[in-house]
Structure formats: structure tokens, C-alpha cells
Design an enzyme around this catalytic site. Structure first.
Site, PDB file in Angstrom:
ATOM      1  N   HIS A 145       0.900  -1.074  -0.146  1.00  0.00           N
ATOM      2  CA  HIS A 145       0.042   0.066  -0.154  1.00  0.00           C
ATOM      3  C   HIS A 145       0.992   1.330   0.117  1.00  0.00           C
ATOM      4  CE1 HIS A 145      -4.191  -1.995   0.942  1.00  0.00           C
ATOM      5  NE2 HIS A 145      -3.143  -2.927   1.279  1.00  0.00           N
ATOM      6  N   ARG A 231       6.340 -13.181  24.899  1.00  0.00           N
ATOM      7  CA  ARG A 231       6.090 -12.608  25.957  1.00  0.00           C
ATOM      8  C   ARG A 231       5.025 -11.316  25.323  1.00  0.00           C
ATOM      9  NH1 ARG A 231      11.738 -13.216  26.729  1.00  0.00           N
ATOM     10  NH2 ARG A 231      12.282 -14.143  28.601  1.00  0.00           N
ATOM     11  N   ASP A 278      -6.565 -12.805  -2.107  1.00  0.00           N
ATOM     12  CA  ASP A 278      -6.189 -11.804  -2.112  1.00  0.00           C
ATOM     13  C   ASP A 278      -5.430 -11.261  -3.505  1.00  0.00           C
ATOM     14  OD1 ASP A 278      -5.284  -9.248  -1.122  1.00  0.00           O
ATOM     15  OD2 ASP A 278      -3.255 -10.234   0.025  1.00  0.00           O
TER      16      ASP A 278
END
Length: 391
Positions: A145, A231, A278
Site C-alpha cells: 500500500h 512475551r 487476495d
């Protein structure tokens, strides 16, 4: 009145499971009946001329693609109405009987004008609606994009695009962590438009907040978002764990490692996965130079990448290839793949009363596959788009 068509002898995938040696009867544009174990019986009087013996084949529902930018050398994102129809025809020949046309990031006024044209095609039934992918996405995860055209998701501008689509906006992809993101999600939900989390740099907590605000789709999960961390689990964990979310997957062998695909299916389950293409212009067309919005793309060996920066730029995938790969490479059960390419996206679009399964009363949209899962036939609303050529 259109003649009755009878498909006999195939393995037919129904919501309740696969039925061997079945008969599917089509009257006009609709499925009239699906019956088990009837291929050995002669067809009723008057049906013989329209009977196709499909022993050794599969019959599955027509494919539903909720994220597609074009094909056949034509663009949904920037092309004319005839370009869009050319792309639709290309994907139809590969089994996609229902397609949502996806836009890419562009100038807001252009996107609004283009949405008006796409809305006319949706009104005619040529496409199933419009998906806005951008411009309300993160520059950190922009993919293919144009960064200069990205903007924060201002609800007023989101509303402008919704209005421009004249009731045919189906989905909008947002980086919901950006200013205005959650308010924009709520606005989309209020107007019956699917809010999708994608091209995002969100944390786990920010993604949870987006889903709680009403987001229900993960735009091409894993791609254009932070990776899963032990994490900092990020958006992937939040989107996979929430039963309200359907996750898009691009199963072309480039966007996802097979283990990632299996991981998503394991955690989301068969009812929360939607295969998408896509696809960009090169799908079903070939290698070469193309434009994706304002950006130039080089397609080589079927893989699309930006000329500047080398980022993956959509795909050249068609859903028949995604289907075959899922069964023959990824080892997924056929019934799970049918859910991912037909039933789940149909339900997401609110169209499961008409499409997505081979049940009486629904549109006669179906795909015929041989025993190697190669496409040999496509029917849309009772008419063969690709007629089976059987020996």
C-alpha cells in the site's frame, strides 16, 4: 423454464458430511434435491438429456472469495466496470461463484467514486459487495500500500466510503490501534459492515479491545501484522483465541508455511477459517508487470512483489488451487476445506441462506473436481460456466 439438470454418481459434500454415489438435481437456478445412493437408478422420465454421470468425481459448493483485488489481467481496485467483469469471469472459471471486490489504499475521493461504480455491479449481482482494504492502515505494516496515502481511521471518512457504496460495503480492513480505530469499528458495525483487523501493528491488548468493539475478521492472518511472540503475543493470539473472529488465510504456499496453516486451523477450528485469494490482476493471467493501485508490481513464477521494496503484493492465487493444496499438501479433510472456501465466507457475508452449501432451495452454485482435486466443472445459478468434459 430451464431444463432440469441431474448430476449423478459423485461424492457430494453436504453440511452433514460427504455422501458417496449421490444425485444432485438442479431446476432452473436452484438446487431442487440432493439424494444419496441414487446413481444406479435410471433418471426420472424427461431428465435423461440433462443427466451428467460424475462417478469418480467430487461435487462441492461454489467457492466464495471475500478478499480479491482482480484477475485475468484486470483490476477490481482501479479498473472499469468491464475490467471488473473480466476479473469476475476469470475467477468463475476457477470455481469462485461469489466474489467480493477489494479496493486498495488510494485517494479518498477516488475510492468513493470507484465504490459507486462497484456498487452498481453489486446491485446487478455481478459481485457480492465491496471490501475496503485501506487507507486506514498502519504505515508500520503497510505491505503493498502507498504509504503517502495512508491515514488514521477518522469515522467521518469511514462513513464517506460506506455511503459511497450505497449499501454494498461488505467489509473494511483497519489498523484499529490507530487514533479513531475503535470508534470506526463501532461505526462499521452500526451500519452492518464487517470490521476486519489487518495491516496492523496492534498489541494483544489493543486487538482484544478491537474485537470487543465489534471486529469479527482477521485480514490475511499472520501477514502484515506482528509475529506471534511468547512475551508479546500480539494480534495473532488475540484473533485466534476469540470465537467471534473469522480468520482469513492465503493458502498459496508463499504467504504461509504449511505449519502456520495447520496452527491456525487447530486453534480457530474449521468453522472460523476463510480461505481467500487476495488476488491481483495477474491471477489466471501470467507473469509480468502490473499495477496494484498506484504501485508497480513484478510477477515472476507466479509470485507478486513490489518493484520498489520487494514486498509481497497480493497473490496470483485462485481458489481451486487453494482447495487442491489444502487437501493434497496440507492434508486437511475435504469437508474442512469446503467450510473454508464456501460455508464460512458465505455465513460471514450473511448469504448462507442462498449460497455456501448444496442444500435444496439454494442457488445452484457448485464445482466439480476430479479424484486428483483438479477442477473440471463450474456451475453458477444453474448454468455451466465450465462444462465437465468427461471421458
Amino acid at each position: 423454464m430451464a431444463p432440469t439438470k441431474v448430476l449423478t454418481g459423485a461424492r457430494v459434500v453436504l453440511p452433514t458430511g460427504t455422501v458417496d454415489d449421490a444425485r444432485v438435481t438442479v431446476e432452473g437456478t436452484r438446487i431442487a434435491a440432493t439424494e444419496p445412493g441414487t446413481s444406479v437408478s435410471p433418471p426420472p422420465p424427461g431428465e435423461a438429456a440433462g443427466t451428467v454421470d460424475l462417478r469418480g468425481h467430487w461435487v462441492v459448493p461454489g467457492f466464495v472469495d471475500i478478499h480479491n483485488h482482480g484477475g485475468g489481467g484486470a483490476s477490481f481496485a482501479a479498473g472499469t466496470a468491464e475490467d471488473v467483469l473480466q476479473g469476475v469471469r476469470t475467477h468463475l472459471r476457477h470455481g469462485t461463484t461469489t466474489v467480493v471486490a477489494s479496493a486498495v489504499t488510494g485517494d479518498l475521493d477516488f475510492l468513493a467514486r470507484h465504490a459507486g461504480m462497484l456498487a452498481e455491479l453489486a446491485q446487478q449481482g455481478d459481485i457480492a459487495g465491496i471490501h475496503f482494504e485501506g487507507p486506514f492502515i498502519s504505515p508500520c505494516r503497510k505491505g503493498a500500500h502507498d504509504e503517502t496515502l495512508l491515514r488514521d481511521p477518522d469515522p467521518a471518512e469511514v462513513r464517506k466510503l460506506i455511503d459511497a457504496a450505497h449499501g454494498h460495503a461488505r467489509m473494511m480492513t483497519l489498523a484499529t490501534e490507530l487514533p479513531g480505530g475503535l470508534d470506526s469499528v463501532r461505526l462499521l458495525v452500526e451500519h452492518g459492515v464487517i470490521a476486519a483487523v489487518g495491516h496492523t501493528d496492534a498489541t494483544y491488548e489493543q486487538t482484544v479491545a478491537a474485537v470487543d468493539a465489534g471486529a469479527t475478521v482477521a485480514t490475511h492472518l499472520f501477514n502484515a501484522m506482528p509475529p506471534l511472540g511468547h512475551r508479546a503475543p500480539g494480534p495473532i493470539a488475540a484473533l485466534l483465541e476469540d470465537e467471534r473472529v473469522t480468520v482469513e488465510l492465503i493458502n498459496d504456499g508463499t504467504h504461509l508455511h504449511p505449519a502456520a496453516l495447520q496452527f491456525a486451523f487447530h486453534h480457530a477450528g474449521r468453522d472460523r477459517v476463510a480461505f481467500i485469494t487476495d488476488a491481483m490482476d495477474a491471477a489466471g493471467f501470467g507473469d509480468g508487470r502490473y499495477m496494484l493501485g498506484p504501485l508497480e508490481v513484478e510477477v515472476a513464477a507466479g509470485v507478486a512483489r513490489l518493484v520498489e521494496g520487494n514486498s509481497i503484493a497480493g497473490s496470483t492465487l485462485t481458489l481451486d488451487r487453494a482447495f487442491k493444496r489444502a487437501v493434497t499438501v496440507d492434508g486437511l479433510p475435504v469437508e474442512d476445506v469446503v467450510a473454508a472456501v464456501s460455508a464460512n465466507p458465505a455465513r460471514l457475508l450473511g448469504l448462507s441462506d442462498r449460497i455456501g452449501s448444496l442444500e435444496p432451495g439454494k442457488d445452484a452454485d457448485l464445482v466439480v473436481l476430479d479424484d486428483a482435486f483438479e477442477l473440471v466443472g463450474v456451475m453458477r445459478k444453474g448454468e455451466w460456466a465450465v462444462a465437465p468434459q468427461l471421458v
